[in-house]
Design an enzyme around this catalytic site. Structure first.
Site, PDB file in Angstrom:
ATOM      1  N   GLY A  36       0.820  -1.210   0.000  1.00  0.00           N
ATOM      2  CA  GLY A  36       0.000   0.000   0.000  1.00  0.00           C
ATOM      3  C   GLY A  36       0.847   1.249   0.000  1.00  0.00           C
ATOM      4  N   ASN A  37       0.234   2.369   0.283  1.00  0.00           N
ATOM      5  CA  ASN A  37       0.973   3.628   0.366  1.00  0.00           C
ATOM      6  C   ASN A  37       0.343   4.507   1.453  1.00  0.00           C
ATOM      7  OD1 ASN A  37      -1.034   5.557  -0.928  1.00  0.00           O
ATOM      8  ND2 ASN A  37      -0.857   3.969  -2.500  1.00  0.00           N
ATOM      9  N   ARG A  38       0.953   5.655   1.714  1.00  0.00           N
ATOM     10  CA  ARG A  38       0.571   6.449   2.887  1.00  0.00           C
ATOM     11  C   ARG A  38      -0.529   7.465   2.617  1.00  0.00           C
ATOM     12  NH1 ARG A  38       5.646   9.166   4.087  1.00  0.00           N
ATOM     13  NH2 ARG A  38       4.299  10.412   5.427  1.00  0.00           N
TER      14      ARG A  38
END
Ligand code: CTP
Length: 218
Positions: free
Chosen positions: A19-21
């Site tokens: 995923g990412n932030r």
């Protein structure tokens, strides 16, 4: 108006993902600002746990493939598309059906990643006259603006919102943002402000672009 928000998650197995932030704050702020101005707004939300606004239609998705499908279905009906979501460029080639166990994988685990569909580019290829397409470019450090200009041309967009995510307190998972809005006319700098204030500036710039087209949202 169709807005994407949040960050996609690409499954490794039923409990793990890449995923990412991205928090979804910028996309949600844009959707709320457009809704306040009278637009009919749909948000395709990728893993966003923020409060929702009555009167906005939210479609929840998890992966880049789901986001692509949700946008594909709604694109023809929109006048403005704002792709604020951080969409994964790669996903694991296979998502394991059961939870991976260390005694199956050993000392090393190699994940083979394959490219996802570039949603914005594929929608840009079938846009109808009058539709306005806005991309985001989250860049890290020097050269951010040049990358943004490149994206405007390469993805055939009306505007690219560039944010340099290397600064503290702005960009990913932050309440503030500082952006450059790149259009064919040049760049417009929006100094650091709350994402609500930045959303208002983005809409002002983007919708003034639309005055030369048929777009109905004001
Ligand atoms: N985007 C998309 N589909 C993807 C990846 C990105 O639609 N699979 C959209 C994002 O929502 C954003 C824009 O494309 O609006 C820019 O994404 P980015 O990944 O930063 O741009 P790229 O041109 O793919 O360049 P790079 O990742 O190499 O910086």
């Amino acid at each position: 108006m169709l807005v994407t928000a949040g960050g996609t998650r690409e499954p490794i197995d039923p409990v793990r993902y890449i995923g990412n932030r991205s928090s979804g704050r910028m996309g949600f702020a844009l959707a709320e600002a457009a809704h306040r101005r009278g637009a009919t707004v749909t948000v395709v939300a990728a893993n966003v746990s923020l409060p929702r606004t009555a009167g906005i239609d939210y479609v929840d998705v998890v992966s880049a493939a789901e986001l692509a499908e949700a946008c594909d279905r709604r694109f023809d009906a929109c006048d403005v598309l704002i792709m604020a979501a951080a969409v994964a460029d790669y996903r694991p080639e296979t998502a394991h059906g059961g939870k991976l166990k260390k005694d199956q994988t050993g000392e090393e685990l190699n994940l083979r990643l394959v490219r996802t569909t570039d949603v914005l580019s594929s929608l840009a290829d079938r846009r109808r006259p009058g539709q306005l397409l806005v991309g985001f470019a989250a860049e890290h450090g020097a050269g951010a603006l040049d990358y943004g200009r490149g994206k405007l041309e390469r993805k055939k967009l009306d505007a690219v919102v560039v944010n340099d995510v290397s600064g503290a307190g702005v960009g990913f998972d932050a309440t503030d943002n500082e952006v450059w809005i790149v259009t064919a006319d040049g760049e417009h700098h929006v100094p650091r402000a709350s994402k609500d204030a930045v959303a208002a500036s983005i809409l002002d710039t983007v919708l003034s672009q639309s005055s030369s087209t048929d777009t109905k949202v004001r």
